[in-house]
Structures are given as structure tokens and as C-alpha cells.
Design a protein around this motif. Structure first.
Motif, PDB file in Angstrom:
ATOM      1  N   HIS A 124       0.809  -1.220   0.000  1.00  0.00           N
ATOM      2  CA  HIS A 124       0.000   0.000   0.000  1.00  0.00           C
ATOM      3  C   HIS A 124       0.848   1.278   0.000  1.00  0.00           C
ATOM      4  N   PHE A 125       1.916   1.309   0.815  1.00  0.00           N
ATOM      5  CA  PHE A 125       2.677   2.568   0.876  1.00  0.00           C
ATOM      6  C   PHE A 125       3.299   2.911  -0.474  1.00  0.00           C
ATOM      7  N   MET A 126       3.586   1.895  -1.276  1.00  0.00           N
ATOM      8  CA  MET A 126       4.179   2.139  -2.600  1.00  0.00           C
ATOM      9  C   MET A 126       3.140   2.790  -3.524  1.00  0.00           C
ATOM     10  N   PRO A 160      -4.198  -3.525  -6.205  1.00  0.00           N
ATOM     11  CA  PRO A 160      -5.006  -4.737  -6.384  1.00  0.00           C
ATOM     12  C   PRO A 160      -5.530  -5.349  -5.092  1.00  0.00           C
ATOM     13  N   ASP A 161      -4.888  -5.076  -3.956  1.00  0.00           N
ATOM     14  CA  ASP A 161      -5.403  -5.549  -2.674  1.00  0.00           C
ATOM     15  C   ASP A 161      -5.070  -4.502  -1.620  1.00  0.00           C
ATOM     16  N   MET A 162      -6.099  -3.846  -1.122  1.00  0.00           N
ATOM     17  CA  MET A 162      -5.903  -2.767  -0.136  1.00  0.00           C
ATOM     18  C   MET A 162      -5.333  -3.288   1.194  1.00  0.00           C
ATOM     19  N   LYS A 192       2.722 -10.884  -0.849  1.00  0.00           N
ATOM     20  CA  LYS A 192       2.143 -12.062  -1.476  1.00  0.00           C
ATOM     21  C   LYS A 192       0.619 -11.960  -1.631  1.00  0.00           C
ATOM     22  N   LYS A 193       0.032 -10.891  -1.123  1.00  0.00           N
ATOM     23  CA  LYS A 193      -1.410 -10.682  -1.349  1.00  0.00           C
ATOM     24  C   LYS A 193      -1.691 -10.300  -2.795  1.00  0.00           C
ATOM     25  N   ILE A 194      -0.683  -9.829  -3.500  1.00  0.00           N
ATOM     26  CA  ILE A 194      -0.886  -9.390  -4.885  1.00  0.00           C
ATOM     27  C   ILE A 194      -0.762 -10.606  -5.809  1.00  0.00           C
ATOM     28  N   HIS A 252      -9.838  -4.481 -14.481  1.00  0.00           N
ATOM     29  CA  HIS A 252     -11.113  -4.694 -15.192  1.00  0.00           C
ATOM     30  C   HIS A 252     -12.209  -3.797 -14.606  1.00  0.00           C
ATOM     31  N   THR A 253     -12.265  -3.738 -13.281  1.00  0.00           N
ATOM     32  CA  THR A 253     -13.351  -2.991 -12.624  1.00  0.00           C
ATOM     33  C   THR A 253     -12.927  -1.576 -12.219  1.00  0.00           C
ATOM     34  N   MET A 254     -11.643  -1.293 -12.344  1.00  0.00           N
ATOM     35  CA  MET A 254     -11.050  -0.028 -11.900  1.00  0.00           C
ATOM     36  C   MET A 254     -11.345   0.214 -10.405  1.00  0.00           C
ATOM     37  N   THR A 255     -11.290  -0.860  -9.647  1.00  0.00           N
ATOM     38  CA  THR A 255     -11.465  -0.720  -8.190  1.00  0.00           C
ATOM     39  C   THR A 255     -10.104  -0.782  -7.507  1.00  0.00           C
TER      40      THR A 255
END
Ligand code: 13P
Ligand code: SF4
Length: 347
Positions: A103-105, A121-123, A303-305, A315-318
Motif C-alpha cells: 500500500h505505501f508504494m 489490487p489488494d488494499m 504475497k497478497k498481490i 477490469h473494474t477499476m477498483t
């Protein structure tokens, strides 16, 4: 996750395919020492879909050296250490940045490129160092050491960067500390990076916050010495987030890119990378003459990514990163000071 799967299933054919994998042999060749053909047959449809979607969205993927090989070699446009990714984020020309890292990146990319859409991709991909300190912690250190400049590792939130004087990464910390016009320097939040820098820059009185990285703090000097005895001739290379006695017991210490440069240049017969596991996997194909040995530690946040989450996010821009503009302005000053000073110092 079920929802992610069903959304993707409706939009893409993600069935594992040995045929598709065979048609992507140029990409597979970059990771065939560490990824098996059946695994690549699973990854291939995702890699294809992400690379096509990237072009459609005018997106670039910035990936840290700790990403898995299928991300690092399959979909990334730029790979590097924290400093290289920050420099790239500041000059990238795409509309969208997908940050494959933590996240910090992504927050740093948003701070440096506020007009761009930055996707995470993963908050939940955090960092034990970033979680160890708040802006109040920086003020506590300032009260304890009045007048001393605060050098903050980029592994922190935007609020912490905004409260600091200048940022650093593991590849420029020693030079930044040495260049600052003060005898006492406050380094936050990584106690071990600070102690390693204190050893490298003995003319400064470096004081630190007590944070640590859960990946690197696990190593001990005993581990290094035992491994050396068990497997003589191994070149042991440690990241400076490791405790100082681990760095001292090793043959070289550097940022993730510093480690890659060192192994690429030195070509030891056997190398143990005292850092996150994907590092050795990502460089194994480029260095077929080097045998990567020994244990490594996995970063659960990095590794969550996964390919699946990257595809879903694009795809969803989320997973869009937002930083309060006032905080971002202050944080940008600290990050930009680091980038400018690094350039001035020829780093
Ligand atoms: P560098 O890539 O800057 O060496 O950082 C390592 C790290 O732990 C990033 O989270
Ligand atoms: Fe944070 Fe350590 Fe993971 Fe890097 S490796 S993201 S410093 S916990």
C-alpha cells in the motif's frame, strides 16, 4: 473472492491452457527455471488478459522486486526497488498506474502523480514498518531530539511522510544521512536500517524509532554462521532491514536492486539472499550459473498481490488510491527532497 472469480469468469476465458502457454514461450522463457509448465498454463490466460487490458486502459504496471515471477516477468512494465519505483511513478506518462507491491508504494505513486489513477489490487497489502508509526510518533521523536532532522523510510503512510523532513529508501539512506547538515539524525521507523546506517556513517549520531520488518527481523547471526558452516563457499547477501549482526555476518548488504546488481556482477557459484523469497526466483533465469541456496522468508503483504487481483482491479477499476491533497502536498515535499538529493549525489 468468489465474487472476483465470477466477475472475471463472465468477462474472460481463464481456463488453464497448455496451447496458449506454448504461444507465449517468449514470456515463459523468463521464468522457466522457477515456474513449472503446468503452473504457467494456469497463469497464461491471466497474463494475456492483463497485458491486453493494460493497453486498452493506457496503464502501466510498476512491480516491486518482491513480486512473484509470473507478475515480475509476465505483466510488469517497470520492476525495481522502492527508489526506482518512486522515480518511475513521478515521470510515468500513462493514465493509470497499477502498483504491484504494498500500500505505501501505491500511496507514494499517487503522491508523485496526483492526476493519475493509481490502482492497488489488494488494499490489505500493508507493511509492518508502515504500521509501526503514526505522525504523532514523528512529533514524539522531534520533542525528544529538538532540531534534529527526521529522515523517514518510504515504508510509511502519507501522513508520516508529511510530518517528516526527507524520505529515504534502503538504497540511499546512508548517503542522505551523511549529507544532512546536523550531527543528530532521527531515522524512522526501521530500527535495524537505522542501526546499519549508524554503523556506515559513524560521524553522525543516528537515533531511531523501534519499528521492524517482519520478514527481515527473523534472521539471526547464528542462522548465517550455521549456514556458512553447513554450506561453505556460499556468498551471503543481506538486506539492510536485517539486524546489524546479520548484516555484519554477511558478505554484502544492499537494497533489493543493490542485491540484484551485486549478484549479477559477482556471479558467485552459490548465493543465499537473506531477504524475501521472490528475489532469488526473479533473477534465477537471468543468472543460470548461480545456484540460489538457503532459506528465505515470505512477506505475507507482498504475497497478497496475485494475477487474479490485478486483472480484477484493472477490469473494474477498483482499488483506487486517494490521498488527502493537503497531506499529499506535504508528503510530496519529503519524497521529492529525497529524489532531488539522490540525483544530486549521483545515486
Ligand atoms: P527496497 O526494494 O527499497 O530494498 O525495499 C525492500 C522492502 O522491504 C520493500 O518493502
Ligand atoms: Fe514491509 Fe518487510 Fe514486507 Fe517490505 S518485506 S513490505 S518492509 S513487511
Amino acid at each position: 473472492m468468489t465474487d472476483v472469480r465470477s466477475v472475471l469468469k463472465d468477462a474472460y476465458d481463464l481456463t488453464p491452457s497448455a496451447e496458449l502457454a506454448a504461444s507465449m514461450s517468449d514470456i515463459y522463457a523468463r521464468m522457466d527455471r522457477v515456474v513449472t509448465p503446468p503452473d504457467f498454463a494456469i497463469y497464461a490466460p491471466y497474463i494475456k488478459a492483463i497485458n491486453e487490458l493494460k493497453a486498452k486502459r493506457n496503464a502501466v504496471i510498476l512491480a516491486h522486486n518482491y513480486m512473484t515471477p509470473e507478475i515480475y516477468h509476465g505483466i510488469a512494465d517497470v520492476v525495481g526497488d522502492s527508489l526506482q519505483l518512486a522515480i518511475e511513478a513521478a515521470k510515468v506518462e500513462a493514465d493509470v498506474i497499477v502498483q504491484c507491491g504494498v500500500h505505501f508504494m501505491a500511496e507514494t505513486s499517487k503522491i508523485l502523480s496526483p492526476s493519475k489513477t493509481v490502482l492497488m489490487p489488494d488494499m490489505e497489502a500493508g507493511c509492518s514498518l508502515a504500521e509501526s508509526i503514526t505522525a504523532a510518533g514523528i512529533e514524539e521523536m522531534r520533542a525528544k531530539y529538538p532540531g534534529a532532522p527526521v529522515v523517514t523510510y518510504v515504508n510509511t503512510t502519507a501522513e508520516v511522510k508529511a510530518a517528516s523532513d526527507i524520505c529515504c529508501t534502503s538504497s540511499n539512506a546512508a548517503q542522505i544521512v551523511a549529507a544532512l547538515d546536523s550531527d543528530t539524525i532521527i531515522m524512522t521507523p526501521d530500527q535495524y536500517l537505522a542501526q546499519n546506517i549508524a554503523n556506515q556513517v559513524p560521524e553522525k549520531n543516528v537515533v531511531w524509532w523501534e519499528g521492524s520488518c517482519i520478514v527481515h527481523e527473523q534472521y539471526t547471526a547464528q542462522d548465517i554462521n550455521d549456514f556458512r558452516e553447513w554450506n561453505p563457499g556460499t556468498r551471503i547477501i543481506a538486506h539492510p532491514e536485517c539486524p546489524p549482526d546479520v548484516v555484519e555476518a554477511s558478505d554484502f548488504s544492499g537494497s533489493t536492486s543493490g542485491i540484484i546488481d551485486y549478484v549479477t556482477r559477482e556471479r558467485p557459484e552459490k548465493a543465499m539472499l537473506v531477504t524475501e523469497c521472490s528475489m532469488a526466483s526473479n533473477i534465477a533465469d537471468n543468472l543460470p550459473d548461480v545456484d540460489f541456496v538457503g532459506p528465505c522468508n515470505m512477506c505475507p503483504y507482498m504475497k497478497k498481490i496475485t494475477l487474479e487481483k490485478v486483472l480484477y482491479s484493472l477490469h473494474t477499476m477498483t482499488g483506487q488510491i486517494e490521498v488527502d491533497p493537503a497531506v499529499a502536498d506535504k508528503a510530496r515535499e519529503a519524497v521529492q527532497r529525497m529524489i532531488d538529493l539522490s540525483k544530486k549525489l549521483g545515486l
